[in-house]
Structures are given as structure tokens and as C-alpha cells.
Design an enzyme around this catalytic site. Structure first.
Site, PDB file in Angstrom:
ATOM      1  CB  THR A 134      42.564  37.734  43.511  1.00  0.00           C
ATOM      2  OG1 THR A 134      40.851  37.110  42.501  1.00  0.00           O
ATOM      3  CG2 THR A 134      43.084  36.322  44.139  1.00  0.00           C
ATOM      4  CG  ASP A 135      37.356  38.501  42.609  1.00  0.00           C
ATOM      5  OD1 ASP A 135      38.319  37.807  41.595  1.00  0.00           O
ATOM      6  OD2 ASP A 135      36.589  38.754  41.507  1.00  0.00           O
ATOM      7  CD  GLU A 136      40.419  33.940  39.884  1.00  0.00           C
ATOM      8  OE1 GLU A 136      40.680  33.026  40.241  1.00  0.00           O
ATOM      9  OE2 GLU A 136      40.582  34.667  39.042  1.00  0.00           O
ATOM     10  CE1 TYR A 159      46.750  34.777  41.640  1.00  0.00           C
ATOM     11  CE2 TYR A 159      44.786  34.152  40.356  1.00  0.00           C
ATOM     12  CZ  TYR A 159      45.884  35.362  40.847  1.00  0.00           C
ATOM     13  OH  TYR A 159      45.682  36.641  41.396  1.00  0.00           O
ATOM     14  CE  LYS A 163      47.172  36.888  45.325  1.00  0.00           C
ATOM     15  NZ  LYS A 163      48.312  38.001  44.424  1.00  0.00           N
TER      16      LYS A 163
END
Ligand code: NAD
Ligand code: DAU
Length: 344
Positions: A134-136, A159, A163
Site C-alpha cells: 500500500t502507498d500508506e 496497519y 505492511k
């Protein structure tokens, strides 16, 4: 491992939002491939997303947890000759707000589970592995700029931290063992089958029933929205042509503040803006994400095919037409499906 054509995809987390859309896409675009779907069926896994694939010769569902090597081994057995298997790893705890309530399930599945899967796939000689991230993991941007694959990792929620940790384990498997894996990092997806704890399906469902729409903080946080089919086509492109050890950013070039998105939905539904209700902000709320996807476009020729103007109304119409799906998800009835269908 000599590169033989892929004949089977082992997908983890294929009963979730992106995973179930991926299975439908594969059945359409690669009808001669088999699919083995390994999913633990947490609250986010919904086999009612996949009913049209049941009974197809090439589709196998296995309930199993990626943290348990016996479940992963069983799925690898079902997938067959490792030389022709591609693994797409999507299984994860995926909701930021839940990770704020408690980070342990996130570390357990996203970090430990990814390592169990990596070890098993490496031992079998799997030669194609895509880790869906994810870009997060890049954290939050100011008003300018976008994330490239070189942007340092700076996750802000449990989260995204879990990741980022899983991304580093995938990187380590490549660096240390030469395990042939790619990592994708995508922005916010929207489309059918998204669990209605996430912003878009939540506001569609609430607005339809004239319920308040909870908007965190000032609602000016910016997300880059990509239609789920475009994300999945990018993952397929990486599976088939990505260079081992590489990271590929995926995004829609479609940034907007949350409030803008909510207003578009209200307009489409002909509902009043008075439903918008500002609530307490999410702790550690990332202000802005934006993706530079030029690498995947240049290397693999991927482009988003859907404009937001096309795919948002399509998505809204899908949720409006799927009243039974939404009702069963919201009541929890969808969780009985496995036992009824598979007799477990
Ligand atoms: P989701 O929460 O809808 O689905 C996750 C799936 O994983 C569920 O079917 C669940 O049952 C399964 N799962 C959870 N723990 C498991 C375990 N221990 N073993 C086996 N299966 C397990 O998630 P999603 O939105 O479809 O996201 C899929 C992947 O894509 C995730 O890895 C997420 O980090 C990533 N991602 C999501 C987005 C997005 O906008 N939704 C964007 C970029 C990347
Ligand atoms: O960027 C990719 C990520 O997108 C994925 O990695 C995550 O798995 C996925 O859940 C999503 O994360 P977000 O936190 O951006 O998505 P969510 O739908 O939870 O929230 C979108 C934005 O809307 C965010 O700024 C928080 C805000 N929001 C969310 C909810 C659920 C609200 O204002 N109100 C809400 O009720």
C-alpha cells in the site's frame, strides 16, 4: 527456475474486496488458468463475493490461515507444479481504524503471516510472487509532491507499519535468498465488494438510508482513488512481467479531499449535504497521499482504463443494486455462507 508460462494463481485473501475482484478478473482475462484461493475468512472475507466462480473447474477455495504453515502447504499442494504457479499475496488485516483499536492482529497476519508464506513458497521453488502492499507505507505528504518507489518508508498507523514490515521481509527474501518477488504499492481502491467499514461503501449505505455520514476531522484529507479493476490489472502486469526485487507504485492520478468525494456521492444519490456530520479525527490521520506511477507505466505499459467519472457512478449503482449483499454483510449473515456451502 526456468520461466514456464503461468497456469495457476495461488491468491491469498481472495475472499476480500480486492482479492475477489482479482479472481473475477482472472476468470475473464485468463480463463485457461486455475485459481487457488486461500483465505481465513475473517470478518472481511466474504464468499458471497465469489458465488459465480463456484463450480468452475479451475477454481478452488481453501479456508486457511497464512500464519499456519500446514494451511499454506495444502494450498501449494493444490496449486501444483511450482514452475507454473504465480502467487499473489493479498491476505491482510486492512482497516486503519481497527489497527488503532489494536495492532496485534495486524502484526500477526501482516508480518508473521507474510513470513510463513514466504518461507513455504521459497522452499517449494515458487518463481513468481507478488506482494500486494500500500502507498500508506510512505506516510503522509504535504501539499506538494508524490510518492515514488524511492520515497523512504514512514508509516504512521499500526496497519501501515505492519505492511511496511511485511514489505521489508519480502525485500529480505529477495536480497538474502534470491526469492523472486515483486512488491506493489497502490493508493485507495474503490469498486464492488468493498467491506462497508471503508469510507465509500459506508457513505453510500448510510446516505441511502438518510443516516449521518461520519467525516473525520475537517474532511480535507486527500486520497488518490483508483478503480479496483485498474489496480488488479496492474497486479497482473507485475505478476507476468515485473522484475524480481522491484517495487511498483500504482495510482490513479485522481486526488481529492474526502469531503469532495462525499459531496459527489450525495449528488449522485440526490441526497442533502446536511447528512455530512463532522466527527473526531482519526489519531495519526495521514493528510495526503499521491502516487507517482510512472515506473509501472514505462516498464510494463500499464495505464488505468477507467476514469473516475465513469467508475464512480458505476460503483454507486452496483451498491444500490446489491441490496441483499449489503444487508447480509451489515447483519453478519454472510458469515454463515461457508458452513452452508462447504458443509464445514
Ligand atoms: P480486505 O480486508 O477486504 O480483505 C482481506 C482478506 O484477507 C479477507 O478476505 C480476509 O479474510 C483475508 N485474511 C485476513 N487475514 C488472513 C489470514 N491470516 N490468513 C488468510 N487470509 C486472511 O482487504 P482489501 O482491501 O481487499 O486489501 C487486500 C490487500 O491489498 C491488502 O494486503 C491491503 O493491504 C492491500 N491494499 C488495499 C488497498 C485498498 O484500498 N483497499 C489499497 C492498497 C493496497
Ligand atoms: O491508501 C491505501 C489504503 O486505503 C489501503 O492500504 C487500506 O487498506 C484501505 O483501507 C485504505 O485506507 P484509508 O484509511 O485511506 O481508507 P478508509 O476508507 O478507511 O478512509 C478513507 C479516508 O476517509 C481517510 O482519510 C479516513 C476518512 N474516513 C474514513 C471513514 C471510515 C472518514 O472521514 N470517515 C469514515 O467513517
Amino acid at each position: 527456475m526456468t520461466a514456464q508460462p503461468i497456469s495457476t494463481v495461488l491468491i491469498t485473501g481472495g475472499a476480500g474486496f480486492i482479492g475477489s475482484n482479482f479472481c473475477h478478473m482472472l476468470a475473464e482475462l485468463r480463463p485457461d488458468w486455475s485459481i487457488v484461493n486461500l483465505d481465513a475468512l475473517t470478518y472481511a472475507g466474504n464468499l458471497e463475493n465469489l458465488t459465480s466462480l463456484e463450480g468452475l473447474g479451475g477454481y478452488t477455495f481453501l479456508q486457511g490461515d497464512i500464519r499456519e504453515s500446514s494451511a499454506v502447504e495444502k494450498a501449494l499442494d493444490a496449486a501444483g507444479d511450482p514452475a507454473t504457479v504465480g502467487v499473489v499475496h493479498m491476505a491482510a488485516e486492512s482497516h486503519v481504524d481497527r489497527s488503532i483499536e489494536g495492532g496485534l492482529p495486524f502484526v500477526s497476519t501482516n508480518v508473521l503471516g507474510t513470513q510463513v508464506l514466504l518461507d513455504a513458497c521459497r522452499a517449494r521453488g515458487i518463481g513468481r510472487f507478488v506482494h500486494v502492499s500500500t502507498d500508506e507505507v510512505y506516510g503522509s505528504l504535504g501539499a506538494q509532491g508524490s510518492f515514488t518507489e524511492q520515497t523512504p518508508l514512514a508509516p504512521n498507523s499500526p496497519y501501515s507499519a505492519s505492511k511496511a514490515a511485511s514489505d521489508l521481509l519480502v525485500r529480505a527474501a529477495f536480497q538474502t535468498h534470491g526469492f523472486s518477488a515483486c512488491i506493489t504499492r497502490c493508493s485507495n481502491n474503490y469498486g464492488p465488494y468493498q467491506f462497508p467499514e471503508k469510507l465509500l461503501p459506508l457513505i453510500i449505505a448510510n446516505a441511502r438510508e438518510d443516516k449521518d455520514l461520519p467525516i473525520y476531522g475537517d474532511g480535507l484529507q486527500v486520497r488518490d482513488w483508483l478503480f479496483v479493476r485498474d489496480h488488479n490489472e496492474a497486479i497482473l502486469a507485475v505478476l507476468e512481467g515485473g522484475r524480481p526485487g522491484e517495487v511498483y507504485n500504482i495510482g490513479g492520478n485522481n486526488e481529492m479531499p474526502n469531503l469532495h468525494l462525499v459531496r459527489l456521492v450525495l449528488k449522485e444519490l440526490a441526497k442533502p449535504e446536511s447528512l455530512i456530520t463532522f466527527v473526531k479525527d482519526r489519531p495519526g490521520h495521514d493528510r495526503r497521499y499521491a502516487i507517482d506511477a510512472s515506473k509501472i507505466k514505462a516498464e510494463l505499459g500499464w495505464q488505468p482504463r477507467f476514469t473516475f467519472e465513469q467508475a464512480l457512478p458505476l460503483t454507486i449503482r452496483w451498491y444500490l443494486s446489491q441490496t441483499q449483499w449489503m444487508q447480509r454483510v451489515r447483519s453478519g449473515a454472510y458469515r454463515d455462507y461457508y458452513a452452508r456451502q462447504y458443509g464445514a
